[in-house]
Design a protein around this motif. Structure first.
Motif, PDB file in Angstrom:
ATOM      1  N   ASP A  79       0.819  -1.211   0.000  1.00 57.54           N
ATOM      2  CA  ASP A  79       0.000   0.000   0.000  1.00 57.54           C
ATOM      3  C   ASP A  79       0.854   1.262   0.000  1.00 57.54           C
ATOM      4  N   VAL A  80       2.088   1.166   0.491  1.00 57.09           N
ATOM      5  CA  VAL A  80       3.023   2.292   0.528  1.00 57.09           C
ATOM      6  C   VAL A  80       4.407   1.760   0.178  1.00 57.09           C
ATOM      7  N   ILE A  81       5.152   2.527  -0.623  1.00 58.00           N
ATOM      8  CA  ILE A  81       6.512   2.157  -1.009  1.00 58.00           C
ATOM      9  C   ILE A  81       7.495   3.151  -0.407  1.00 58.00           C
ATOM     10  N   LEU A  82       8.525   2.638   0.276  1.00 56.11           N
ATOM     11  CA  LEU A  82       9.638   3.479   0.721  1.00 56.11           C
ATOM     12  C   LEU A  82      10.816   3.214  -0.203  1.00 56.11           C
ATOM     13  N   LEU A  83      11.186   4.197  -0.995  1.00 59.98           N
ATOM     14  CA  LEU A  83      12.343   4.072  -1.879  1.00 59.98           C
ATOM     15  C   LEU A  83      13.554   4.573  -1.106  1.00 59.98           C
ATOM     16  N   ASN A  84      14.336   3.638  -0.575  1.00 63.43           N
ATOM     17  CA  ASN A  84      15.399   3.950   0.376  1.00 63.43           C
ATOM     18  C   ASN A  84      16.755   4.092  -0.318  1.00 63.43           C
ATOM     19  N   LYS A  85      17.695   4.766   0.354  1.00 64.76           N
ATOM     20  CA  LYS A  85      19.061   5.010  -0.147  1.00 64.76           C
ATOM     21  C   LYS A  85      19.060   5.931  -1.366  1.00 64.76           C
ATOM     22  N   VAL A  86      18.145   6.883  -1.401  1.00 60.71           N
ATOM     23  CA  VAL A  86      18.038   7.757  -2.575  1.00 60.71           C
ATOM     24  C   VAL A  86      19.240   8.680  -2.719  1.00 60.71           C
ATOM     25  N   ASP A  87      20.038   8.822  -1.657  1.00 55.93           N
ATOM     26  CA  ASP A  87      21.219   9.683  -1.721  1.00 55.93           C
ATOM     27  C   ASP A  87      22.369   9.023  -2.468  1.00 55.93           C
ATOM     28  N   LEU A  88      22.223   7.749  -2.805  1.00 55.09           N
ATOM     29  CA  LEU A  88      23.318   7.008  -3.437  1.00 55.09           C
ATOM     30  C   LEU A  88      23.153   6.843  -4.938  1.00 55.09           C
ATOM     31  N   VAL A  89      22.104   7.441  -5.508  1.00 57.27           N
ATOM     32  CA  VAL A  89      21.864   7.287  -6.947  1.00 57.27           C
ATOM     33  C   VAL A  89      21.617   8.650  -7.586  1.00 57.27           C
ATOM     34  N   THR A  90      21.693   8.688  -8.903  1.00 53.80           N
ATOM     35  CA  THR A  90      21.455   9.928  -9.640  1.00 53.80           C
ATOM     36  C   THR A  90      19.955  10.184  -9.759  1.00 53.80           C
ATOM     37  N   PRO A  91      19.552  11.432  -9.984  1.00 57.00           N
ATOM     38  CA  PRO A  91      18.123  11.728 -10.180  1.00 57.00           C
ATOM     39  C   PRO A  91      17.523  10.939 -11.346  1.00 57.00           C
ATOM     40  N   GLU A  92      18.314  10.710 -12.396  1.00 54.36           N
ATOM     41  CA  GLU A  92      17.814   9.967 -13.547  1.00 54.36           C
ATOM     42  C   GLU A  92      17.510   8.518 -13.162  1.00 54.36           C
ATOM     43  N   HIS A  93      18.421   7.908 -12.410  1.00 57.00           N
ATOM     44  CA  HIS A  93      18.215   6.518 -11.971  1.00 57.00           C
ATOM     45  C   HIS A  93      17.001   6.432 -11.049  1.00 57.00           C
ATOM     46  N   LEU A  94      16.852   7.427 -10.190  1.00 55.68           N
ATOM     47  CA  LEU A  94      15.726   7.461  -9.256  1.00 55.68           C
ATOM     48  C   LEU A  94      14.404   7.538 -10.012  1.00 55.68           C
ATOM     49  N   ALA A  95      14.343   8.403 -11.020  1.00 60.64           N
ATOM     50  CA  ALA A  95      13.120   8.563 -11.812  1.00 60.64           C
ATOM     51  C   ALA A  95      12.780   7.272 -12.554  1.00 60.64           C
ATOM     52  N   GLU A  96      13.797   6.587 -13.077  1.00 58.78           N
ATOM     53  CA  GLU A  96      13.563   5.332 -13.802  1.00 58.78           C
ATOM     54  C   GLU A  96      13.046   4.248 -12.861  1.00 58.78           C
ATOM     55  N   THR A  97      13.592   4.210 -11.642  1.00 52.39           N
ATOM     56  CA  THR A  97      13.138   3.220 -10.659  1.00 52.39           C
ATOM     57  C   THR A  97      11.700   3.488 -10.253  1.00 52.39           C
ATOM     58  N   GLU A  98      11.357   4.756 -10.022  1.00 53.54           N
ATOM     59  CA  GLU A  98       9.983   5.104  -9.655  1.00 53.54           C
ATOM     60  C   GLU A  98       9.016   4.753 -10.780  1.00 53.54           C
ATOM     61  N   GLU A  99       9.421   5.005 -12.006  1.00 50.52           N
ATOM     62  CA  GLU A  99       8.551   4.686 -13.142  1.00 50.52           C
ATOM     63  C   GLU A  99       8.284   3.186 -13.210  1.00 50.52           C
ATOM     64  N   LEU A 100       9.316   2.386 -12.943  1.00 43.16           N
ATOM     65  CA  LEU A 100       9.160   0.934 -12.962  1.00 43.16           C
ATOM     66  C   LEU A 100       8.242   0.468 -11.834  1.00 43.16           C
ATOM     67  N   ILE A 101       8.387   1.079 -10.656  1.00 41.98           N
ATOM     68  CA  ILE A 101       7.522   0.731  -9.518  1.00 41.98           C
ATOM     69  C   ILE A 101       6.071   1.025  -9.854  1.00 41.98           C
ATOM     70  N   HIS A 102       5.819   2.160 -10.502  1.00 43.29           N
ATOM     71  CA  HIS A 102       4.447   2.541 -10.863  1.00 43.29           C
ATOM     72  C   HIS A 102       3.842   1.578 -11.876  1.00 43.29           C
ATOM     73  N   LYS A 103       4.685   0.996 -12.719  1.00 42.62           N
ATOM     74  CA  LYS A 103       4.155   0.028 -13.677  1.00 42.62           C
ATOM     75  C   LYS A 103       3.733  -1.256 -12.975  1.00 42.62           C
ATOM     76  N   VAL A 104       4.430  -1.587 -11.885  1.00 39.74           N
ATOM     77  CA  VAL A 104       4.064  -2.765 -11.105  1.00 39.74           C
ATOM     78  C   VAL A 104       2.878  -2.465 -10.201  1.00 39.74           C
ATOM     79  N   ASN A 105       2.915  -1.318  -9.529  1.00 41.31           N
ATOM     80  CA  ASN A 105       1.854  -0.940  -8.595  1.00 41.31           C
ATOM     81  C   ASN A 105       1.532   0.540  -8.796  1.00 41.31           C
ATOM     82  N   PRO A 106       0.514   0.839  -9.597  1.00 42.18           N
ATOM     83  CA  PRO A 106       0.219   2.231  -9.940  1.00 42.18           C
ATOM     84  C   PRO A 106      -0.515   3.011  -8.855  1.00 42.18           C
ATOM     85  N   VAL A 107      -0.902   2.356  -7.757  1.00 37.67           N
ATOM     86  CA  VAL A 107      -1.717   3.052  -6.751  1.00 37.67           C
ATOM     87  C   VAL A 107      -1.017   3.258  -5.413  1.00 37.67           C
TER      88      VAL A 107
END
Length: 396
Positions: free
Chosen positions: A194-222
């Motif tokens: 029901d809630v996703i915590l995307l952890n260790k965000v300080d260790l990746v680039t903004p581009e990588h973070l956006a791509e990971t979030e997009e993939l998560i939304h494809k799996v669970n859009p809500v």
């Protein structure tokens, strides 16, 4: 700062809890190394004012006992009577939390914990990194089977998934069997949360973070996504979310549900609302279909459709689907949510695996919810035939 300010304040005397008080439970899952233990260590040590029972083992599993003992030593958890004892099953902490290492299996372990009912306000259950939260969630969600058992004492508040921002994208992309059909555990964890915590965000680039979030939304859009560093997050996002009883705000007709738009976004913010949306990644499908106001007759047909899909694993107009290589149904819904109006009354749909519930919303909960609702299914085998079948039922 004074010595008084350095001390952890004693718990305020509280009135005896009523015998029928129900304790909310939150399941915390996440793949190996995502940061679940760091999050729990923070909860067990910080002054947050909550009385939380933190269960640091999955039922019947002993693989994490050593790591749990290491956490206990790191936070100096010990018995008030015997400071050297670090193997107690229940360790009461100065900040009001209760650290539990449950080694029993099944419902009996939770029943033993509930003997301490009144000593805590909330339960956090950590699963192992390879655990599928779906069957565990089904145990605690209120239903007739458990109305006189654990369901009388515990209510499921929500499922939280911790995702590693560094390796989460690769895990999702690789998390499937060699036959490309069976669903891996990291995808099941994200799909059932029901809630996703995307952890260790300080260790990746903004581009990588956006791509990971997009993939998560494809799996669970809500599921809303919260970016964290070392599990630092306001507990209001984890506790008291009532994911199974409140109308999910992520089902409102906004774009990219649950996503906080930033300058790093690679999608349009003003995308018009679509009648239906379908994503699929490595066997996991997420299907969103708009739901117009329904009559009671249409609701009955929709209810019949859900029974066929959730209980029999096929749409009504087709025969039962073939099984996957692992013997599981080719069509399988892991999670479903929805809001819609029936004869002017707002309703909410919630489901975990084969269990689901459609209930009326209190008028105080319907402020701002549009009459045109939405039904979201997350699972496998949710192809165009399923989408068309659901659209037909909702619009007939």
């Amino acid at each position: 700062m004074s010595d008084f300010e350095d001390e952890i304040p004693a718990l305020i005397e509280h009135k005896e809890e009523p015998a029928d008080k129900v304790v909310p439970l939150t399941i915390i899952c996440g793949f190996l190394g995502a940061g679940k233990s760091t999050l729990l260590k923070r909860i067990l040590t910080e002054r947050h004012g909550y009385r939380i029972a933190v269960i640091m083992n999955e039922f019947g599993d002993t693989a994490d006992i050593e790591s749990n003992q290491a956490i206990a030593k790191a936070i100096n958890v010990s018995s008030p009577d015997d400071p050297s004892a670090s193997s107690e099953e229940f360790l009461e902490l100065a900040n009001g939390c209760l650290c539990c290492s449950i080694k029993d299996s099944g419902v009996a372990a939770m029943e033993k914990l509930m003997e301490k009912k009144g000593a805590f306000d909330h339960i956090l259950l950590e699963t192992t990194g390879l655990a599928d939260p779906g069957p565990i969630a089904s145990m605690f969600w209120h239903n007739e089977e458990y109305a006189t058992g654990l369901g009388r004492d515990i209510t499921l508040d929500g499922v939280i998934c911790v995702v590693d921002a560094v390796f989460g994208k690769r895990q999702m992309e690789e998390d499937h069997s060699s036959d490309g059909i069976n669903i891996g555990e990291s995808l099941r964890q994200i799909a059932g949360s029901d809630v996703i915590l995307l952890n260790k965000v300080d260790l990746v680039t903004p581009e990588h973070l956006a791509e990971t979030e997009e993939l998560i939304h494809k799996v669970n859009p809500v599921a809303p996504i919260h970016r964290t560093i070392q599990g630092q997050i306001d507990l209001k996002h984890l506790l008291g979310i009532s994911a199974f009883s409140r109308p999910p705000p992520e089902l409102s007709p906004s774009t990219q549900p649950g996503h906080v738009h930033t300058a790093d976004c690679k999608h349009e913010h003003d995308e018009p609302e679509k009648k239906s949306t379908h994503y699929e990644i490595k066997g996991i499908s997420s299907l969103q279909v708009a739901c117009p106001p329904l009559t009671q007759s249409q609701l009955d047909k929709f209810d019949e459709w859900l029974r066929a899909v959730l209980w029999e694993n096929h749409i009504p107009e087709e025969s039962p689907s073939a099984s996957s290589a692992d013997g599981s149904p080719a069509l399988q819904v892991l999670r479903c949510k929805g809001t819609f109006v029936v004869n002017g009354v707002h309703h909410i749909l919630q489901g975990v695996r084969s269990m689901y519930d459609i209930s009326e919303l209190d008028p105080s909960q319907t402020m701002g919810i549009p009459d045109v609702g939405k039904v979201v299914l997350i699972g496998k085998g949710l192809d165009d035939n399923v989408r068309r079948s659901l659209e037909t039922v909702l619009n007939s």
